[in-house]
Write an enzyme that holds these catalytic residues in place. Sequence first.
Site, PDB file in Angstrom:
ATOM      1  N   ASN A  61       4.715  -7.630   6.374  1.00 22.58           N
ATOM      2  CA  ASN A  61       5.617  -7.006   7.343  1.00 22.58           C
ATOM      3  C   ASN A  61       4.989  -5.845   8.111  1.00 22.58           C
ATOM      4  O   ASN A  61       5.693  -5.026   8.688  1.00 22.58           O
ATOM      5  CB  ASN A  61       6.874  -6.500   6.609  1.00 22.58           C
ATOM      6  CG  ASN A  61       6.538  -5.442   5.573  1.00 22.58           C
ATOM      7  OD1 ASN A  61       5.522  -5.527   4.906  1.00 22.58           O
ATOM      8  ND2 ASN A  61       7.395  -4.435   5.433  1.00 22.58           N
ATOM      9  N   GLU A  62       3.646  -5.780   8.125  1.00 25.22           N
ATOM     10  CA  GLU A  62       2.961  -4.644   8.743  1.00 25.22           C
ATOM     11  C   GLU A  62       3.480  -4.343  10.150  1.00 25.22           C
ATOM     12  O   GLU A  62       3.641  -3.185  10.531  1.00 25.22           O
ATOM     13  CB  GLU A  62       1.440  -4.904   8.805  1.00 25.22           C
ATOM     14  CG  GLU A  62       0.697  -4.651   7.509  1.00 25.22           C
ATOM     15  CD  GLU A  62       0.828  -5.778   6.486  1.00 25.22           C
ATOM     16  OE1 GLU A  62       1.581  -6.749   6.732  1.00 25.22           O
ATOM     17  OE2 GLU A  62       0.187  -5.689   5.434  1.00 25.22           O
ATOM     18  N   LEU A  96       0.838  -1.198   0.000  1.00 22.52           N
ATOM     19  CA  LEU A  96       0.000   0.000   0.000  1.00 22.52           C
ATOM     20  C   LEU A  96       0.876   1.252   0.000  1.00 22.52           C
ATOM     21  O   LEU A  96       1.934   1.282   0.645  1.00 22.52           O
ATOM     22  CB  LEU A  96      -0.903   0.026   1.246  1.00 22.52           C
ATOM     23  CG  LEU A  96      -1.851  -1.155   1.428  1.00 22.52           C
ATOM     24  CD1 LEU A  96      -2.873  -0.835   2.502  1.00 22.52           C
ATOM     25  CD2 LEU A  96      -2.541  -1.533   0.128  1.00 22.52           C
ATOM     26  N   GLY A 151       1.083  -5.201   1.198  1.00 21.01           N
ATOM     27  CA  GLY A 151       0.004  -5.264   0.197  1.00 21.01           C
ATOM     28  C   GLY A 151       0.428  -5.959  -1.084  1.00 21.01           C
ATOM     29  O   GLY A 151      -0.407  -6.547  -1.783  1.00 21.01           O
TER      30      GLY A 151
HETATM   31  N1  CO8 Z   1       4.549   3.640  -0.221  1.00 21.90           N
HETATM   32  C1  CO8 Z   1       4.995   4.852  -0.636  1.00 21.90           C
HETATM   33  N2  CO8 Z   1       6.250   5.087  -1.060  1.00 21.90           N
HETATM   34  C2  CO8 Z   1       7.102   4.047  -1.057  1.00 21.90           C
HETATM   35  C3  CO8 Z   1       6.724   2.767  -0.626  1.00 21.90           C
HETATM   36  C4  CO8 Z   1       5.372   2.577  -0.195  1.00 21.90           C
HETATM   37  N3  CO8 Z   1       4.904   1.387   0.209  1.00 21.90           N
HETATM   38  N4  CO8 Z   1       7.777   1.944  -0.733  1.00 21.90           N
HETATM   39  C5  CO8 Z   1       8.796   2.686  -1.216  1.00 21.90           C
HETATM   40  N5  CO8 Z   1       8.389   3.958  -1.411  1.00 21.90           N
HETATM   41  C6  CO8 Z   1       9.179   5.067  -1.957  1.00 21.90           C
HETATM   42  C7  CO8 Z   1      10.434   5.361  -1.144  1.00 21.90           C
HETATM   43  O1  CO8 Z   1      10.137   6.208  -0.056  1.00 21.90           O
HETATM   44  C8  CO8 Z   1      11.298   6.019  -2.183  1.00 21.90           C
HETATM   45  O2  CO8 Z   1      10.842   7.348  -2.358  1.00 21.90           O
HETATM   46  P1  CO8 Z   1      11.859   8.541  -2.755  1.00 21.90           P
HETATM   47  O3  CO8 Z   1      12.429   8.158  -4.085  1.00 21.90           O
HETATM   48  O4  CO8 Z   1      11.010   9.753  -2.799  1.00 21.90           O
HETATM   49  O5  CO8 Z   1      12.908   8.586  -1.675  1.00 21.90           O
HETATM   50  C9  CO8 Z   1      10.960   5.264  -3.465  1.00 21.90           C
HETATM   51  O6  CO8 Z   1       9.673   4.670  -3.238  1.00 21.90           O
HETATM   52  C10 CO8 Z   1      11.938   4.153  -3.791  1.00 21.90           C
HETATM   53  O7  CO8 Z   1      12.083   3.313  -2.642  1.00 21.90           O
HETATM   54  P2  CO8 Z   1      13.483   2.646  -2.249  1.00 21.90           P
HETATM   55  O8  CO8 Z   1      14.607   3.607  -2.494  1.00 21.90           O
HETATM   56  O9  CO8 Z   1      13.346   2.077  -0.874  1.00 21.90           O
HETATM   57  O10 CO8 Z   1      13.556   1.489  -3.372  1.00 21.90           O
HETATM   58  P3  CO8 Z   1      14.364   0.119  -3.286  1.00 21.90           P
HETATM   59  O11 CO8 Z   1      14.330  -0.429  -4.659  1.00 21.90           O
HETATM   60  O12 CO8 Z   1      15.682   0.303  -2.619  1.00 21.90           O
HETATM   61  O13 CO8 Z   1      13.482  -0.822  -2.314  1.00 21.90           O
HETATM   62  C11 CO8 Z   1      11.430  -1.744  -1.508  1.00 21.90           C
HETATM   63  C12 CO8 Z   1      12.207  -1.190  -2.709  1.00 21.90           C
HETATM   64  C13 CO8 Z   1      12.062  -3.043  -1.054  1.00 21.90           C
HETATM   65  C14 CO8 Z   1      10.003  -1.996  -1.965  1.00 21.90           C
HETATM   66  C15 CO8 Z   1      11.471  -0.700  -0.366  1.00 21.90           C
HETATM   67  O14 CO8 Z   1      11.102   0.569  -0.910  1.00 21.90           O
HETATM   68  C16 CO8 Z   1      10.566  -0.989   0.766  1.00 21.90           C
HETATM   69  O15 CO8 Z   1      10.836  -1.858   1.577  1.00 21.90           O
HETATM   70  N6  CO8 Z   1       9.425  -0.257   0.863  1.00 21.90           N
HETATM   71  C17 CO8 Z   1       8.500  -0.349   1.947  1.00 21.90           C
HETATM   72  C18 CO8 Z   1       7.569  -1.477   1.716  1.00 21.90           C
HETATM   73  C19 CO8 Z   1       6.595  -1.616   2.860  1.00 21.90           C
HETATM   74  O16 CO8 Z   1       6.961  -1.784   3.987  1.00 21.90           O
HETATM   75  N7  CO8 Z   1       5.311  -1.534   2.514  1.00 21.90           N
HETATM   76  C20 CO8 Z   1       4.268  -1.667   3.477  1.00 21.90           C
HETATM   77  C21 CO8 Z   1       3.097  -0.791   3.126  1.00 21.90           C
HETATM   78  S1  CO8 Z   1       1.754  -1.055   4.225  1.00 21.90           S
HETATM   79  C22 CO8 Z   1       0.770  -2.226   3.482  1.00 21.90           C
HETATM   80  O17 CO8 Z   1       0.930  -2.579   2.344  1.00 21.90           O
HETATM   81  C23 CO8 Z   1      -0.359  -2.862   4.258  1.00 21.90           C
HETATM   82  C24 CO8 Z   1      -0.903  -1.966   5.246  1.00 21.90           C
HETATM   83  C25 CO8 Z   1      -2.139  -2.478   5.921  1.00 21.90           C
HETATM   84  C26 CO8 Z   1      -2.768  -1.363   6.746  1.00 21.90           C
HETATM   85  C27 CO8 Z   1      -3.382  -1.811   7.953  1.00 21.90           C
HETATM   86  C28 CO8 Z   1      -3.703  -0.630   8.900  1.00 21.90           C
HETATM   87  C29 CO8 Z   1      -4.801  -0.912   9.820  1.00 21.90           C
END
Ligand code: CO8
Length: 300
Positions: free
Chosen positions: A175-176, A106, A151
């Site tokens: 990994n939430e 997400l 997500g």
């Molecule tokens: N949302 C928004 N922006 C993101 C996300 C995301 N999920 N993931 C990465 N980005 C952004 C980064 O901040 C970065 O932005 P910028 O260029 O402006 O600095 C850009 O995307 C590139 O990211 P990276 O440099 O980290 O890219 P890498 O290729 O090195 O790594 C990964 C890619 C492995 C995907 C890494 O970005 C990562 O681990 N991201 C986080 C993933 C994550 O933890 N997602 C969880 C989201 S929550 C969800 O899906 C379920 C929630 C359920 C809600 C329940 C509530 C009640």
Amino acid sequence: MAAPALARCVARPGMLPFGQTWGRAARRPPGPPPAQRRAFSNNRVLVELDESAGVATMKFKSPPVNSLSLDFLTEFCISLEKLENDRACRGVILTSAVPKIFSSGLDITEMCGKSTEHYAEFWRAVQEMWLRLYSSNMVTVAAVNGSSPAGGCLIALTCDYRIMAENPKFSIGLNEAQLGIVAPFWFKDTFVNVVGHRVAERSLQLGSLHSAPEAHRIGLVDELVPEEKLKDRAMAVMQQWLALPDHARQLTKTMMRKAVLDRLVAHREEDVQNFISFISKESIQKSLRMYMEMLKKKKS
Ligand code: CO8
């Protein structure tokens, strides 16, 4: 923004009726044969339909990381609905056009510093994506060609079959907990249905991201293949599943998934309100902001 189109999507009940017929691709009306391949694309999703095989490939193309923004979810649902209603399509392969990333889950910016109305709209779109995909009449195969946290993992779990590129640098999982948030019950139910209760409980509590080999070992993905063979293998698996009569496979799928689908359908609005009150808490907002900062720092 395609919000009106999503509103149309959402207006239909979440669970799609299962078809009465099978072999849709084989039951075309008489007349000249249609084109063998068709493609349609919007900003974030590219769809290519191979009519002779009855199989579509849906590629996520929302760089840098295919995060599931409201726009992405809207386009995803519209594309899926188009395929669902297309008699030439019996199966869909979900994969990514962004190197090394299937989907980063997400879009966290949709859950930070926004209004209550925005959170409600976003969460309904997340629900809709899951309801449509989990109840799809089509065979759904995830060809996971990159990392797939939260997500992104949910999308893969929601499919009928998962094949992952065997690169140990790619990880997948719910990994939430690492973000200080909690996977909703229907994420959890989908996960349990794939890996079993014990593995799901441990993995969810620890917010584990599993490397591709580990994901295969715990049953989170069904098989690993070298990345260059992923596309062909996904098509071969699809053909194996499509060899069965659609109606028998679809009814079996309904039988296996109905209870979990019905649970969200029955509690959909309550789930939206839970999400809003949880995500609006200052402590949760702080955790999400810190997580985003951590992602940016990791880069520099
Ligand atoms: N949302 C928004 N922006 C993101 C996300 C995301 N999920 N993931 C990465 N980005 C952004 C980064 O901040 C970065 O932005 P910028 O260029 O402006 O600095 C850009 O995307 C590139 O990211 P990276 O440099 O980290 O890219 P890498 O290729 O090195 O790594 C990964 C890619 C492995 C995907 C890494 O970005 C990562 O681990 N991201 C986080 C993933 C994550 O933890 N997602 C969880 C989201 S929550 C969800 O899906 C379920 C929630 C359920 C809600 C329940 C509530 C009640």
